[in-house]
Design a protein around this motif. Structure first.
Motif, PDB file in Angstrom:
ATOM      1  N   TRP A 127      33.826  49.449  31.312  1.00  0.00           N
ATOM      2  CA  TRP A 127      35.131  49.903  31.795  1.00  0.00           C
ATOM      3  C   TRP A 127      35.197  51.416  31.976  1.00  0.00           C
ATOM      4  CZ3 TRP A 127      37.782  46.324  27.718  1.00  0.00           C
ATOM      5  CH2 TRP A 127      37.747  45.000  28.185  1.00  0.00           C
ATOM      6  N   THR A 131      37.264  49.172  35.966  1.00  0.00           N
ATOM      7  CA  THR A 131      38.012  48.115  35.276  1.00  0.00           C
ATOM      8  C   THR A 131      38.346  46.966  36.226  1.00  0.00           C
ATOM      9  OG1 THR A 131      40.075  49.320  35.712  1.00  0.00           O
ATOM     10  CG2 THR A 131      39.007  49.674  33.574  1.00  0.00           C
ATOM     11  N   GLY A 132      37.786  47.023  37.422  1.00  0.00           N
ATOM     12  CA  GLY A 132      38.007  45.931  38.365  1.00  0.00           C
ATOM     13  C   GLY A 132      38.460  46.424  39.718  1.00  0.00           C
ATOM     14  N   GLY A 206      39.978  37.355  34.202  1.00  0.00           N
ATOM     15  CA  GLY A 206      40.842  38.421  34.692  1.00  0.00           C
ATOM     16  C   GLY A 206      42.245  38.469  34.142  1.00  0.00           C
ATOM     17  N   ASN A 219      37.709  41.639  33.804  1.00  0.00           N
ATOM     18  CA  ASN A 219      38.326  42.498  34.810  1.00  0.00           C
ATOM     19  C   ASN A 219      39.777  42.769  34.436  1.00  0.00           C
ATOM     20  OD1 ASN A 219      36.342  42.300  37.458  1.00  0.00           O
ATOM     21  ND2 ASN A 219      36.359  40.409  36.259  1.00  0.00           N
ATOM     22  N   VAL A 222      41.809  42.100  39.282  1.00  0.00           N
ATOM     23  CA  VAL A 222      41.046  41.210  40.142  1.00  0.00           C
ATOM     24  C   VAL A 222      42.055  40.255  40.757  1.00  0.00           C
ATOM     25  CG1 VAL A 222      40.605  39.369  38.439  1.00  0.00           C
ATOM     26  CG2 VAL A 222      38.878  39.847  40.214  1.00  0.00           C
ATOM     27  N   LEU A 381      33.281  41.977  38.519  1.00  0.00           N
ATOM     28  CA  LEU A 381      33.312  43.406  38.215  1.00  0.00           C
ATOM     29  C   LEU A 381      32.207  44.138  38.980  1.00  0.00           C
ATOM     30  CD1 LEU A 381      35.127  45.114  36.236  1.00  0.00           C
ATOM     31  CD2 LEU A 381      33.160  45.114  34.685  1.00  0.00           C
TER      32      LEU A 381
END
Length: 515
Positions: A127, A131-132, A206, A219, A222, A381
């Motif tokens: 992360w 973070t996505g 997610g 994630n 997402v 990710l």
């Protein structure tokens, strides 16, 4: 490192007790009055109608671009007898049952109060990089998703070309009101979860991050597409339902929805159902469209190299199969394994995630069903971090970056457990190279080879467009390999064949000397 605040506003301790051997006796293998038929593409519709009329069968559904149909049988004609009789016709290339599929959840003993799996796969370190990405869509093929859940709602995919609940197919894709996805079990636009399994899986992939609510997925950001294939009982999807689900995902990707990964935490009928060619064709078509398909290895505690379990055991380059690991990095007792059939391990014992009971419910479950979404989340990710990675590159990267552990040596192909941080920082790009792009072969034919150079665990399929060139050995290769081709005798005309090797092509030219 970015800080993450977790509050468990409602933790339900959920225990599932079952006797697996007893349950298997009550599970039907396939729909009793239906079969699936693969039709020769040269056969006319009128001829197929004649054949069906001969058996007094009824055409229920056509998967036209795959050349498969679903047929209802008359009373008194068994599935076994119908398959035998249909195969007598040259217009029918393949006949099989319409198999039932069953989820891969297992009984849950301990209840965990923390997301040990997220930490174990080094997601917090990942992360620091990302973070996505809200442009990445993950299709969750399961019991549906509670799309109103407090920790999922913001990350649900929405079909912006569709006006929900107006009874009109606004985007003209053939599905009315498919706003969050679609329910292929009941053939309606509402994929609301009635079981809990799909909502739990979705949370691991997610659940919204850094929102001071519940849990967090691999994630933080997402988009989750809900593809429902089960009722509340979670034991009643069929081959035809799966094919329709796969085709929908492929269609939506072709229409511009950036679906990069699917999560598939289900498998075939325990000990009974087998290789399902119709479903594999649809699955392969989805993979060839650019979608990585993550599958749970299953919960029989067995070596699936010796006793396959489908769809996980299909020899397809775009399938990534996941075993379940414990917090001590050993194999979960229920998890299937196989050094050829299972690719890597991920946390699957006592996994806390979102649940369907209410918009604020959470619980812990165990199973390879819980392991697979850790890998699906990692793939999403990675795809968001580097959108240029192909299906083969996503798969190879995740396998080549595992934490190699002695406990997984000889158990899974990669010999280790998922590490998403290492995957982001050490990407594998599957760029194939051939030792020759053109081969001239004599009229007498024979055996010919070409060397393929590729990074480790880069999987690719080999296809020939001509019947006079056959592939010796498997059609799916991995890494650097030697491909062997058998060319038949030809004394009359000059001819050429194209061999597709992953994203590369090899041209074979057969002609008389001097011609």
């Amino acid at each position: 490192m970015k800080k993450l605040v977790l509050t468990f506003s409602s933790l339900l301790l959920f225990h599932i007790f079952s006797n697996e051997s007893t349950a298997q006796l009550n599970i039907k293998s396939y729909v009793e009055n239906e079969i699936l038929l693969k039709i020769n593409p040269r056969a006319s519709k009128s001829r197929i109608s004649q054949i069906n009329e001969n058996f007094r069968s009824e055409l229920l559904e056509s998967f036209s671009d795959l050349n498969w149909i679903r047929v209802k049988l008359p009373d008194g004609l068994s599935v076994e007898q119908a398959m035998k009789e249909y195969k007598r016709f040259p217009e029918v290339e393949y006949a099989q049952p319409n198999y039932y599929y069953h989820l891969q959840a297992t009984p849950n003993d301990p209840s965990f109060s923390s997301l040990w799996g997220i930490t174990k796969i080094s997601a917090p370190a990942a992360w620091d990089l990302t973070t996505g990405n809200s442009n990445v869509v993950v299709a969750v093929i399961d019991t549906g998703i509670r799309y109103t859940h407090e920790d999922l709602a913001a990350n649900m995919w929405r079909n912006t070309a569709e006006i929900p609940n107006n009874g009109i197919d606004d985007d003209g894709n053939g599905f009315v009101d498919d706003y969050y996805g679609y329910d292929f079990r009941y053939n309606d636009p509402d994929p609301m979860d009635e079981n809990g399994h799909g909502t739990h899986v979705a949370g691991t992939i997610g659940a919204v991050g850094n929102n001071a609510l519940g849990v967090v997925g691999v994630n933080w950001t997402v988009k989750l597409m809900a593809i429902k294939i089960y009722s509340a009982a979670a034991n009643d999807t069929t081959s035809a339902m799966l094919i329709n689900a796969y085709n929908y995902i492929r269609m939506m990707r072709s229409r511009g929805v950036n679906i990069r990964v699917t999560n598939n935490s289900y498998a075939d009928c325990p000990e009974a159902c087998g290789y399902d060619q119709a479903t594999k064709d649809a699955l392969d078509a989805m993979g060839n469209a650019g979608v990585l398909n993550v599958f749970a290895a299953g919960n029989n505690g067995r070596d699936i190299d010796a006793i396959p379990i489908y769809p996980a055991s299909y020899d397809s380059p775009h399938i990534l199969v996941v075993a379940s690991s414990t917090s001590s990095d050993t194999r979960s007792s229920f998890s299937n394994y196989g050094v050829r059939s299972v690719d890597l391990a991920a946390p699957g014992s006592g996994i806390l995630s979102t649940y369907y009971s209410s918009n604020s419910s959470y619980t812990s479950l165990s199973g390879t069903s819980m392991a697979a979404p850790h890998v699906t989340g990692a793939a999403a990710l990675l795809a968001g971090y580097n959108p240029n990675l192909s299906v083969a590159s996503l798969k190879a990267t995740l396998m080549n970056s595992v934490d190699v552990l002695s406990s997984w040596n000889g158990i899974v192909k990669s010999g280790g457990r998922l590490n998403v941080d290492r995957a982001l920082r050490n990407q594998t790009v599957c760029d194939l190279a051939l030792s020759a792009n053109v081969i001239d072969v004599p009229t007498k034919g024979g055996m010919f080879t070409v060397n393929v150079s590729a990074p480790n665990n880069c999987d690719y399929e080999v296809k020939s467009d001509s019947r006079w060139v056959s592939i010796v050995g498997g059609r799916v290769l991995s890494g650097s390999s030697t491909l062997t081709l058998r060319v038949s005798v030809n004394q009359t005309i000059s001819r050429t064949a194209t061999i597709t090797i992953g994203d590369k092509t090899l041209l074979l030219r057969q002609k008389r000397p001097g011609s």
